[in-house]
Structures are given as C-alpha cells and as structure tokens.
Design a protein around this motif. Structure first.
Motif, PDB file in Angstrom:
ATOM      1  N   MET A 115      -0.238  16.615  74.079  1.00 31.36           N
ATOM      2  CA  MET A 115      -0.151  15.471  73.187  1.00 31.36           C
ATOM      3  C   MET A 115       0.457  15.815  71.837  1.00 31.36           C
ATOM      4  N   ARG A 116       0.521  17.106  71.492  1.00 31.00           N
ATOM      5  CA  ARG A 116       1.131  17.477  70.211  1.00 31.00           C
ATOM      6  C   ARG A 116       2.579  16.988  70.160  1.00 31.00           C
ATOM      7  N   ASN A 117       3.340  17.263  71.201  1.00 32.06           N
ATOM      8  CA  ASN A 117       4.737  16.835  71.223  1.00 32.06           C
ATOM      9  C   ASN A 117       4.860  15.321  71.197  1.00 32.06           C
ATOM     10  N   THR A 118       3.920  14.647  71.808  1.00 30.65           N
ATOM     11  CA  THR A 118       3.938  13.180  71.817  1.00 30.65           C
ATOM     12  C   THR A 118       3.816  12.628  70.404  1.00 30.65           C
ATOM     13  N   PHE A 119       2.866  13.148  69.622  1.00 33.06           N
ATOM     14  CA  PHE A 119       2.659  12.629  68.273  1.00 33.06           C
ATOM     15  C   PHE A 119       3.807  13.009  67.344  1.00 33.06           C
ATOM     16  N   VAL A 120       4.419  14.168  67.564  1.00 32.83           N
ATOM     17  CA  VAL A 120       5.616  14.515  66.784  1.00 32.83           C
ATOM     18  C   VAL A 120       6.727  13.505  67.071  1.00 32.83           C
ATOM     19  N   GLY A 121       6.876  13.136  68.338  1.00 29.52           N
ATOM     20  CA  GLY A 121       7.882  12.131  68.682  1.00 29.52           C
ATOM     21  C   GLY A 121       7.604  10.788  68.039  1.00 29.52           C
ATOM     22  N   VAL A 122       6.337  10.399  67.981  1.00 32.46           N
ATOM     23  CA  VAL A 122       5.964   9.138  67.316  1.00 32.46           C
ATOM     24  C   VAL A 122       6.374   9.161  65.855  1.00 32.46           C
ATOM     25  N   VAL A 123       6.151  10.286  65.191  1.00 26.26           N
ATOM     26  CA  VAL A 123       6.525  10.409  63.776  1.00 26.26           C
ATOM     27  C   VAL A 123       8.035  10.282  63.607  1.00 26.26           C
ATOM     28  N   LEU A 124       8.801  10.955  64.450  1.00 26.33           N
ATOM     29  CA  LEU A 124      10.260  10.962  64.317  1.00 26.33           C
ATOM     30  C   LEU A 124      10.866   9.579  64.558  1.00 26.33           C
ATOM     31  N   VAL A 125      10.222   8.787  65.392  1.00 22.58           N
ATOM     32  CA  VAL A 125      10.742   7.443  65.688  1.00 22.58           C
ATOM     33  C   VAL A 125      10.257   6.422  64.664  1.00 22.58           C
ATOM     34  N   SER A 126       8.971   6.463  64.324  1.00 20.62           N
ATOM     35  CA  SER A 126       8.377   5.392  63.516  1.00 20.62           C
ATOM     36  C   SER A 126       8.686   5.503  62.032  1.00 20.62           C
ATOM     37  N   THR A 127       8.856   6.714  61.514  1.00 21.78           N
ATOM     38  CA  THR A 127       9.063   6.862  60.066  1.00 21.78           C
ATOM     39  C   THR A 127      10.364   6.215  59.588  1.00 21.78           C
ATOM     40  N   PRO A 128      11.512   6.477  60.230  1.00 18.99           N
ATOM     41  CA  PRO A 128      12.729   5.774  59.792  1.00 18.99           C
ATOM     42  C   PRO A 128      12.625   4.253  59.931  1.00 18.99           C
ATOM     43  N   LEU A 129      11.962   3.780  61.000  1.00 20.98           N
ATOM     44  CA  LEU A 129      11.809   2.337  61.163  1.00 20.98           C
ATOM     45  C   LEU A 129      10.961   1.734  60.056  1.00 20.98           C
ATOM     46  N   ALA A 130       9.869   2.417  59.706  1.00 21.03           N
ATOM     47  CA  ALA A 130       9.011   1.924  58.624  1.00 21.03           C
ATOM     48  C   ALA A 130       9.766   1.912  57.308  1.00 21.03           C
ATOM     49  N   ALA A 131      10.572   2.945  57.073  1.00 21.24           N
ATOM     50  CA  ALA A 131      11.344   3.011  55.829  1.00 21.24           C
ATOM     51  C   ALA A 131      12.335   1.854  55.743  1.00 21.24           C
ATOM     52  N   LEU A 132      13.035   1.575  56.829  1.00 19.40           N
ATOM     53  CA  LEU A 132      14.047   0.514  56.827  1.00 19.40           C
ATOM     54  C   LEU A 132      13.408  -0.869  56.711  1.00 19.40           C
ATOM     55  N   ILE A 133      12.483  -1.172  57.621  1.00 20.02           N
ATOM     56  CA  ILE A 133      11.881  -2.506  57.648  1.00 20.02           C
ATOM     57  C   ILE A 133      11.039  -2.747  56.399  1.00 20.02           C
ATOM     58  N   GLY A 134      10.248  -1.731  56.012  1.00 22.82           N
ATOM     59  CA  GLY A 134       9.405  -1.879  54.831  1.00 22.82           C
ATOM     60  C   GLY A 134      10.203  -2.133  53.570  1.00 22.82           C
ATOM     61  N   THR A 135      11.285  -1.396  53.410  1.00 24.26           N
ATOM     62  CA  THR A 135      12.093  -1.559  52.196  1.00 24.26           C
ATOM     63  C   THR A 135      12.686  -2.956  52.109  1.00 24.26           C
ATOM     64  N   ILE A 136      13.118  -3.485  53.255  1.00 27.79           N
ATOM     65  CA  ILE A 136      13.682  -4.838  53.271  1.00 27.79           C
ATOM     66  C   ILE A 136      12.640  -5.868  52.821  1.00 27.79           C
ATOM     67  N   PHE A 137      11.441  -5.774  53.363  1.00 26.72           N
ATOM     68  CA  PHE A 137      10.404  -6.756  53.051  1.00 26.72           C
ATOM     69  C   PHE A 137       9.778  -6.552  51.667  1.00 26.72           C
ATOM     70  N   LEU A 138       9.990  -5.386  51.074  1.00 28.89           N
ATOM     71  CA  LEU A 138       9.395  -5.111  49.762  1.00 28.89           C
ATOM     72  C   LEU A 138      10.299  -5.485  48.594  1.00 28.89           C
ATOM     73  N   VAL A 139      11.530  -5.871  48.862  1.00 27.85           N
ATOM     74  CA  VAL A 139      12.471  -6.141  47.768  1.00 27.85           C
ATOM     75  C   VAL A 139      11.925  -7.187  46.807  1.00 27.85           C
ATOM     76  N   LYS A 140      11.483  -8.328  47.330  1.00 30.57           N
ATOM     77  CA  LYS A 140      10.959  -9.370  46.446  1.00 30.57           C
ATOM     78  C   LYS A 140       9.636  -8.967  45.792  1.00 30.57           C
ATOM     79  N   PRO A 141       8.630  -8.484  46.549  1.00 23.14           N
ATOM     80  CA  PRO A 141       7.370  -8.091  45.896  1.00 23.14           C
ATOM     81  C   PRO A 141       7.546  -7.011  44.832  1.00 23.14           C
ATOM     82  N   VAL A 142       8.421  -6.049  45.075  1.00 21.98           N
ATOM     83  CA  VAL A 142       8.659  -5.019  44.055  1.00 21.98           C
ATOM     84  C   VAL A 142       9.265  -5.640  42.803  1.00 21.98           C
TER      85      VAL A 142
END
Length: 485
Positions: A115-142
């Motif tokens: 499961m170690r490799n599985t969670f590393v893969g989750v990090v590599l996939v989800s972090t860029p997505l969170a950065a992109l989507i989060g930044t878009i939705f935070l423009v107005k609140p920021v």
C-alpha cells in the motif's frame, strides 16, 4: 469486583472514550482559537480559512477511500485471512469464516508494504489537481481577504504540507485495522492540543491568516511522523522482526474493487458538501458566506463527535463478521448506533444556545445561522448519519455500495438544490439534502444492512433510528419556538 486501577485501564483502552478524548481536544482547541478568529479576522479571512479546509478535504478524500478498505483487510488478515482469500473475496461474506485461523506475518507485512506505493501514487495524482482546481475557485474569495498576497502564500503552505497527511493514511489504516484506535486517538489528542496552543500563540501575538495556517500545518507534518512511528511499533508487536517479504501487486488488485467504490462514495457525499461551499463562494458576499461555512463546519464537528461510539467499533464489527458471529454483531452495532444518535441530538440541540451567547460575548464579526436553518440542517445530517452507519455496517461484508448509492443521492441533492435555490434561498441547502438522503441513500443503505444481519427493518430501527428521530423532532420544535421569542 474490578479494582479502581483496572477500571481506569479499561477506560484508557476504550476506543470510544479515547476517540471522544481526541474529539474533546479538538473541540477545546476550537474554543481556544475560534473566538480570536471570529473577533480579529475579517469575514473574508474567516470564509477563506474554511474554504482551504474544503479544498484540501476534497484532496484527502482520494486517499481516505483506501483507508477503510485497507483497515478492513488488516482486520481480516489478523483473523487469519491469506492473500488467496482476499483475492477471491471470500472474507466478510458467507463463504469462509476465519474462526480458528491464526495470523500469517508475511501476509500482513506484504499487504502493508504494497500500500505504500498506492498512497504515493495518490499524492502524485491528487496534488496537482488540488492545486489547479483549488486556485481557480479561490480567486474570488482571496480577493475578498484582508491581504491577498499573504492569502496566496497560505494556500501554497497548505498545498505543500497536505501530501504528508495523505501519506499518513496507510499508517492510520494499519492502526485502525489492528484495533489500536485508542492508542492512535490518545496521541492525536495530544497533537491537537499542541496545534491549538500554537494557533493561540500566533493570533495573540498579532498573526493573521498566514501565521495561523503555518502553525496548523506544522503539526500536520508532525502527525505524519507520529503515525509512522506508531505503525512501525504496531508491526513489531504483531510479527516481531519484519519477514523478508516483497510487495505484491495482487494485494492492490484485491483491494482496488472495494477501494475505488469507497473513493467514489466519499467524493459523492462529503465531496458534494465541500464542492457546494466552493460554489456558494462564487456569488455570496463575505459575511453570509462566512456564516454559512461556519455553521456547516460546526455541524460537521458535531457529526464527527457523534460518530465515535459507532466508528470506533468498526474493527470489532469486521472481526465479528469475519467470524460469522452475526447475532452478536447485531447487538453491539445497535447499541453503538443508539449512543451515536444520542450524542448527535444533544449537541445539535445545544449548539444554537451556546453559539448565541458565545458569539455575543466575544464580539464576533459574524453571526450564527438562523435557528430554522440550523435545525433543518441538523435533521438532514441525522438522516445522513443513519444511512452512513448502515453503509459502514454493511461494508463489513466487503461488498461496497457507497459508489452508486452516494452517487445517486449526490446527484439528487445537486439537482434539488439548483431547483430550490432561486425560490427559497439558502434554505435550499438543508431541504435538498433531506430529500436526497430520505429518498435514496438512507433507506437503501438500511435495507442492505439489516438484510445482511438477517433481521427485519422495523425490528431493528424501532430500537435505534425511530426513537432518535422522534426525540430530535420534539426537541427542535420546542427549542426553535424558544429561540424565536
């Protein structure tokens, strides 16, 4: 007669009480830090603080979907399951009870290592997505915050430290599955207190949103190392020296069918809640947005606190199911549900009274949601809690229904929200939630769950959910009338 020392040790080892200790520490930290946030931060900074949690919560759900599945598999392996049992999905249902078997150390170590490799893969996939989507939705609140540059830096700090939380998921799953919930919760409570004291210190010294986020995230990183240490200690206690075992992709293949359904189910329930907050942030002004997010956050804490009597017993439920002790499972699950309902009702009814007094005393920049909105929101969460506990109870069979069940209710919630919002405003939030969970999620989950227990629906619920619903409804009507005087 049990001695006083034995009673204390029993309480110290209780998963439910230690989970409540941890949640109590979190509530205490909230009472320490939140009044300063509400008094010193602008409504824009308050709403942004909660939106950070919403976005990161969406990212963490990608890893969280693996945690209950991995914890369940750890429980099965500790009950004697081998890789071939997990591959054939023979554990937890009616095929191969594990009674009489013993732990195979190599199976446990290979499962955890894979499961170690599985969670590393989750990090590599989800972090860029969170950065992109989060930044878009935070423009107005920021843009509504008091310091735009500091707010973006705070967002970068959150993004940089969240992978540690995700990677700690496999350690948390090991502790849950091996019945070390009390141990984990005691340590977690200590770290929560340290985090609260750090937050209190930075705000008292004049720090703003960036300083508070930095202080919080330091302890998130420290929590990863705490979980890793506890997990390694648990492995040594269970198997002694680590066997020379290679990771085996077959464990991932066995986990994946249940895990992806859990991920989809979590995203379709908690993910919808977080996403709705982000959508509201695009058109609400700072103050009403902050009040909405504040109320939803308090309700989430109440729901989390009330889950402890049931969720802390899930490893035990898994073991009972694996050993085919269904009558005992029915009894202990029913008792845990009743305790969970009682805790939720008490806290949900008390919250408006406490909030009205506290927010006035501290000179808060925002108010608490109206009593009518709050009690409808509480009713929606009570119905959701009923379905969620039945989903968890049925998941001990290792047949996962979260994905389609939460998907249907999530889509229905969104559709009803879009229909009602122009007509009734913010009240559409709880009303759409009540309709969605009452029409699909909760009754269907209960049907699957009680059928697996070989007991009638009315026979089970007349001692669990029905009394809770009547008690909450009576309390909400009475208290609502008093608060509106």
């Amino acid at each position: 007669m049990m001695s006083a020392g034995s009673k204390l040790m029993s309480l110290w080892a209780s998963p439910t009480l230690m989970t409540w200790l941890n949640l109590g520490a979190r509530v205490s930290s909230l009472l320490l830090v939140l009044p300063l946030i509400l008094r010193q931060f602008t409504p824009g900074d308050i709403s942004l603080y909660y939106l950070f949690s919403s976005i990161i919560g969406l990212q963490l759900m990608c890893g969280t979907g693996f945690v209950p599945t991995l914890a369940r598999f750890v429980s099965f392996v500790l009950s004697g399951a081998k890789l071939e049992d997990l591959e054939a999905n023979k554990v937890g249902g009616q095929n191969v009870p594990m009674a009489g078997r013993t732990l195979d150390p190599a199976t446990l170590v290979a499962l955890v290592s894979t499961m170690r490799n599985t969670f590393v893969g989750v990090v590599l996939v989800s972090t860029p997505l969170a950065a992109l989507i989060g930044t878009i939705f935070l423009v107005k609140p920021v843009g509504l915050s008091s310091d735009v540059e500091a707010s973006w830096i705070a967002w970068a700090v959150v993004l940089g430290t969240t992978p540690f939380v995700l990677l700690g998921g496999r350690y948390s799953a090991l502790l849950q599955g091996s019945g070390r919930i009390a141990l984990d919760q005691r340590w977690s409570a200590l770290f929560v207190i340290f985090g609260a004291l750090s937050g209190l210190a930075v705000i008292t010294m004049g720090g703003g949103l960036l300083a508070l986020v930095f202080a919080n995230q330091i302890w998130q990183v420290a929590g990863f190392y705490r979980l890793r240490w506890l997990a390694h200690k648990t492995i040594r206690d269970l198997v002694g020296e680590w066997p020379a075992v290679q990771t085996d992709v077959r464990f991932f293949r066995a986990l994946w069918p249940a895990a992806w359904r859990s991920i989809v189910g979590i995203l379709a329930s908690n993910g919808v809640t977080a996403a709705i907050g982000l959508v509201f942030a695009q058109f609400l002004e700072a103050r009403p947005l902050a009040e909405l997010l504040f109320g939803v956050r308090i309700m989430s804490l109440i729901a989390e606190f009330s889950r402890a009597p049931f969720y802390s017993r899930i490893p035990h439920f898994n073991s009972l199911r694996a050993e085919n002790r269904i009558p005992e499972l029915t009894l202990v699950a029913g008792k845990a549900m009743r305790l969970s309902y009682a805790a939720f009702i008490f806290l949900a009814l008390a919250a408006p009274w406490v909030a009205e007094e506290v927010l006035t005393q501290i000179g808060s920049q925002i108010g608490f949601p109206s009593s009518s909105f709050w009690f409808w929101l509480a009713a929606a969460h009570l119905i959701e809690r009923m379905g969620a506990m039945h989903v968890q109870l049925y998941s001990t069979t290792n047949h996962i229904i979260w994905h389609w069940l939460n998907g249907i209710s999530g889509l229905l919630w969104i559709a009803l929200l879009a229909l009602l919002l122009p007509r009734v405003g913010l009240m559409a939030y709880p009303w759409a939630m009540i309709a969605a969970y009452s029409l699909s999620y909760s009754p269907v989950a209960a049907y699957y769950s009680v059928r697996s227990l070989k007991i009638g629906y009315l026979e089970f619920e007349q001692r669990t959910f029905f009394p809770a619903l009547v008690g909450f409804s009576a309390g909400a009507v009475a208290l609502g009338a008093l608060l509106q005087r």
